[in-house]
Structures are given as C-alpha cells and as structure tokens.
Design a protein around this motif. Structure first.
Motif, mmCIF file in Angstrom:
data_model
loop_
_atom_site.group_PDB
_atom_site.id
_atom_site.type_symbol
_atom_site.label_atom_id
_atom_site.label_comp_id
_atom_site.label_asym_id
_atom_site.label_seq_id
_atom_site.Cartn_x
_atom_site.Cartn_y
_atom_site.Cartn_z
ATOM 1 N N LYS A 94 0.829 -1.199 0.000
ATOM 2 C CA LYS A 94 0.000 0.000 0.000
ATOM 3 C C LYS A 94 0.866 1.253 0.000
ATOM 4 O O LYS A 94 0.632 2.168 -0.777
ATOM 5 C CB LYS A 94 -0.953 0.037 1.186
ATOM 6 C CG LYS A 94 -1.750 1.353 1.164
ATOM 7 C CD LYS A 94 -2.862 1.410 2.108
ATOM 8 C CE LYS A 94 -3.696 2.643 2.050
ATOM 9 N NZ LYS A 94 -3.236 3.822 1.394
ATOM 10 N N ILE A 95 1.868 1.305 0.843
ATOM 11 C CA ILE A 95 2.723 2.488 0.881
ATOM 12 C C ILE A 95 3.507 2.594 -0.428
ATOM 13 O O ILE A 95 3.781 3.695 -0.901
ATOM 14 C CB ILE A 95 3.648 2.518 2.122
ATOM 15 C CG1 ILE A 95 4.246 3.925 2.330
ATOM 16 C CG2 ILE A 95 4.759 1.508 2.029
ATOM 17 C CD1 ILE A 95 3.268 4.970 2.719
ATOM 18 N N SER A 96 3.816 1.471 -1.032
ATOM 19 C CA SER A 96 4.479 1.486 -2.333
ATOM 20 C C SER A 96 3.579 2.175 -3.356
ATOM 21 O O SER A 96 4.050 3.025 -4.124
ATOM 22 C CB SER A 96 4.785 0.049 -2.767
ATOM 23 O OG SER A 96 5.298 0.024 -4.062
ATOM 24 N N ARG A 97 2.305 1.824 -3.378
ATOM 25 C CA ARG A 97 1.366 2.483 -4.297
ATOM 26 C C ARG A 97 1.266 3.977 -3.984
ATOM 27 O O ARG A 97 1.204 4.807 -4.889
ATOM 28 C CB ARG A 97 -0.024 1.840 -4.205
ATOM 29 C CG ARG A 97 -0.130 0.518 -4.914
ATOM 30 C CD ARG A 97 -1.572 0.034 -5.008
ATOM 31 N NE ARG A 97 -2.237 -0.066 -3.713
ATOM 32 C CZ ARG A 97 -2.235 -1.141 -2.943
ATOM 33 N NH1 ARG A 97 -1.600 -2.234 -3.338
ATOM 34 N NH2 ARG A 97 -2.866 -1.141 -1.781
ATOM 35 N N ASP A 98 1.252 4.306 -2.688
ATOM 36 C CA ASP A 98 1.176 5.713 -2.280
ATOM 37 C C ASP A 98 2.410 6.495 -2.750
ATOM 38 O O ASP A 98 2.292 7.626 -3.242
ATOM 39 C CB ASP A 98 1.027 5.840 -0.764
ATOM 40 C CG ASP A 98 -0.315 5.347 -0.247
ATOM 41 O OD1 ASP A 98 -1.240 5.128 -1.072
ATOM 42 O OD2 ASP A 98 -0.437 5.159 0.979
ATOM 43 N N PHE A 99 3.603 5.902 -2.589
ATOM 44 C CA PHE A 99 4.827 6.551 -3.056
ATOM 45 C C PHE A 99 4.768 6.788 -4.563
ATOM 46 O O PHE A 99 5.103 7.858 -5.057
ATOM 47 C CB PHE A 99 6.068 5.698 -2.745
ATOM 48 C CG PHE A 99 6.596 5.816 -1.349
ATOM 49 C CD1 PHE A 99 6.631 7.018 -0.676
ATOM 50 C CD2 PHE A 99 7.090 4.689 -0.699
ATOM 51 C CE1 PHE A 99 7.124 7.117 0.609
ATOM 52 C CE2 PHE A 99 7.594 4.771 0.577
ATOM 53 C CZ PHE A 99 7.609 5.987 1.238
ATOM 54 N N ARG A 100 4.373 5.755 -5.312
ATOM 55 C CA ARG A 100 4.296 5.865 -6.770
ATOM 56 C C ARG A 100 3.306 6.952 -7.177
ATOM 57 O O ARG A 100 3.608 7.774 -8.047
ATOM 58 C CB ARG A 100 3.912 4.522 -7.390
ATOM 59 C CG ARG A 100 4.997 3.470 -7.266
ATOM 60 C CD ARG A 100 4.495 2.084 -7.676
ATOM 61 N NE ARG A 100 4.033 2.059 -9.039
ATOM 62 C CZ ARG A 100 4.817 1.911 -10.102
ATOM 63 N NH1 ARG A 100 6.109 1.764 -9.931
ATOM 64 N NH2 ARG A 100 4.329 1.904 -11.310
ATOM 65 N N HIS A 101 2.134 6.953 -6.542
ATOM 66 C CA HIS A 101 1.119 7.953 -6.876
ATOM 67 C C HIS A 101 1.636 9.361 -6.552
ATOM 68 O O HIS A 101 1.460 10.293 -7.344
ATOM 69 C CB HIS A 101 -0.182 7.663 -6.118
ATOM 70 C CG HIS A 101 -1.241 8.667 -6.371
ATOM 71 N ND1 HIS A 101 -1.937 8.744 -7.564
ATOM 72 C CD2 HIS A 101 -1.710 9.683 -5.591
ATOM 73 C CE1 HIS A 101 -2.787 9.753 -7.518
ATOM 74 N NE2 HIS A 101 -2.670 10.332 -6.321
ATOM 75 N N ALA A 102 2.249 9.517 -5.397
ATOM 76 C CA ALA A 102 2.776 10.824 -5.003
ATOM 77 C C ALA A 102 3.853 11.297 -5.975
ATOM 78 O O ALA A 102 3.904 12.480 -6.342
ATOM 79 C CB ALA A 102 3.324 10.770 -3.582
ATOM 80 N N CYS A 103 4.711 10.384 -6.403
ATOM 81 C CA CYS A 103 5.777 10.746 -7.335
ATOM 82 C C CYS A 103 5.199 11.203 -8.668
ATOM 83 O O CYS A 103 5.597 12.244 -9.200
ATOM 84 C CB CYS A 103 6.717 9.561 -7.537
ATOM 85 S SG CYS A 103 8.038 9.886 -8.724
ATOM 86 N N VAL A 104 4.267 10.432 -9.222
ATOM 87 C CA VAL A 104 3.675 10.802 -10.509
ATOM 88 C C VAL A 104 2.915 12.123 -10.378
ATOM 89 O O VAL A 104 3.000 12.981 -11.263
ATOM 90 C CB VAL A 104 2.775 9.670 -11.060
ATOM 91 C CG1 VAL A 104 1.992 10.126 -12.276
ATOM 92 C CG2 VAL A 104 3.633 8.444 -11.398
ATOM 93 N N SER A 105 2.208 12.316 -9.265
ATOM 94 C CA SER A 105 1.504 13.587 -9.044
ATOM 95 C C SER A 105 2.482 14.751 -8.977
ATOM 96 O O SER A 105 2.218 15.824 -9.523
ATOM 97 C CB SER A 105 0.669 13.526 -7.761
ATOM 98 O OG SER A 105 -0.377 12.595 -7.891
ATOM 99 N N ALA A 106 3.606 14.555 -8.304
ATOM 100 C CA ALA A 106 4.622 15.611 -8.214
ATOM 101 C C ALA A 106 5.226 15.889 -9.593
ATOM 102 O O ALA A 106 5.460 17.057 -9.942
ATOM 103 C CB ALA A 106 5.708 15.207 -7.224
ATOM 104 N N CYS A 107 5.452 14.854 -10.377
ATOM 105 C CA CYS A 107 5.961 15.037 -11.743
ATOM 106 C C CYS A 107 4.958 15.850 -12.560
ATOM 107 O O CYS A 107 5.340 16.809 -13.255
ATOM 108 C CB CYS A 107 6.225 13.686 -12.405
ATOM 109 S SG CYS A 107 7.646 12.783 -11.742
ATOM 110 N N GLU A 108 3.689 15.480 -12.466
ATOM 111 C CA GLU A 108 2.648 16.218 -13.196
ATOM 112 C C GLU A 108 2.593 17.679 -12.752
ATOM 113 O O GLU A 108 2.443 18.585 -13.582
ATOM 114 C CB GLU A 108 1.277 15.562 -12.985
ATOM 115 C CG GLU A 108 1.129 14.248 -13.706
ATOM 116 C CD GLU A 108 -0.164 13.516 -13.371
ATOM 117 O OE1 GLU A 108 -0.711 13.695 -12.251
ATOM 118 O OE2 GLU A 108 -0.624 12.744 -14.239
ATOM 119 N N ALA A 109 2.742 17.912 -11.453
ATOM 120 C CA ALA A 109 2.705 19.280 -10.935
ATOM 121 C C ALA A 109 3.879 20.103 -11.466
ATOM 122 O O ALA A 109 3.713 21.270 -11.832
ATOM 123 C CB ALA A 109 2.693 19.272 -9.407
#
Length: 185
Positions: free
Chosen positions: A159-174
């Motif tokens: 779960k935290i792995s998915r959270d890290f991945r999502h946060a990273c992609v969101s930060a890239c998009e930002a």
C-alpha cells in the motif's frame, strides 16, 4: 590444428553477465562466474575485458538501452515518468546499475537516451527545444530516483508502495504543469 576464435563469444559473455547482474546483482558478478556461465575460461574473458569495471560499463549501457526500450512508446512526459518507475520497480538491479554512475555520465555528457527522450517529450508538450528543458528533466529524474530508492527499501508494504508511486507521478505532473504555466506567461 589451431582452434578458431568464437565470433559470438563476446555476445555470450555480455548476455551471461547481464543475466547474472539482473537476477542477483553485483555480488554475483565475478569474472570466474561469468566465464563459467558462458562456457569459456577466465583467461579468455580477461582477453576481452581487462577487468570487471570494463564489463560493468557495457552492462550499464545495455541497462540504459533496456530502460529506453521500455519508455520509448510514451507520448507524454508523465507517461515517461510512470514507465521509468515501472521499469525500476521490476528491475531493481538495473536501477542500481543505471543510477550509480548517472551523475558522472551526465557531467561527462555521455549519451543518456532516456534522459534525452524525456527532454524531447517535454519540448513536445511545453514547446521550445529539448535542451531548454534540462532543469525540469533533472528535477523529474531526482523525483523518480528518490521514489525508486524508497520502493527498493526493505519491507516496503504494497500500500505504501502504491502511495509513493502515486505521489511521485503527481509531483511530476505538478512540475510539468508549473512549467507549462510559466511558459504561457
């Protein structure tokens, strides 16, 4: 009658060494183990590669090519970021191989196909020339590297792995969106 040189030996050596590295990492990669895995002798291996570093350099090039092959279908910078994370998650030893000397390769202006591709995708989305997006591409690489490092940490829960991945992609998009807004002004 003298033996004929095996014209395909170097390819077999690289294939065996890459397989060993990918499956078990650097500690599995000894010149003796590589020679045994590809059916040759250690002295023959040293005739082609003066030391392990020479061999690792070619393995690093192959890992970079494999990363590029995995991202080249990306149409947007965000897709590039997702695919880089996917590749690094699936190939932790390639991640280490690619990134351990990345800053040195960048400083030496070595050919880094994935980085150049990311800059081209940024230019396609944001306008301008690829080299105008080097700073943004470096910021994205830093995010991807940090996240991949976290994902390879011991005992990372799914779960935290998915959270890290999502946060990273969101930060890239930002970051990409911020650059887009800045370019529009």
């Amino acid at each position: 009658m003298p033996r004929k040189a095996d014209a395909r030996l170097e390819g077999r050596i690289l294939d065996a060494a890459y397989r060993m590295w990918s499956e078990r990492g650097e500690n599995a990669l000894t010149m003796r183990a590589v020679a045994s895995a590809c059916g040759t002798t250690t002295p023959t291996l040293y005739e082609r590669f003066s030391n392990k570093d020479d061999l690792v350099s070619l393995l690093r090039r192959r890992a970079r090519q494999n990363l590029f092959a995995n991202i080249k279908a990306s149409r947007t910078p965000t897709q590039v970021c997702r695919r880089v994370l996917d590749f690094f998650a699936a190939h932790p030893n390639d991640f280490r191989l690619i990134t351990e000397a990345w800053a040195i390769a960048f400083a030496r202006k070595e050919h880094l196909p994935s980085f150049e591709f990311l800059k081209r995708r940024l230019a396609a989305q944001l306008g301008g020339k690829p080299d105008q997006h080097t700073s943004l591409a470096l910021a994205l690489v830093a995010l991807l590297h940090g996240t991949a490092t976290l994902l390879h940490s011991v005992d990372v829960h799914k779960k935290i792995s998915r959270d890290f991945r999502h946060a990273c992609v969101s930060a890239c998009e930002a970051l990409i969106q911020a650059a887009s807004t800045k370019a529009a002004c």
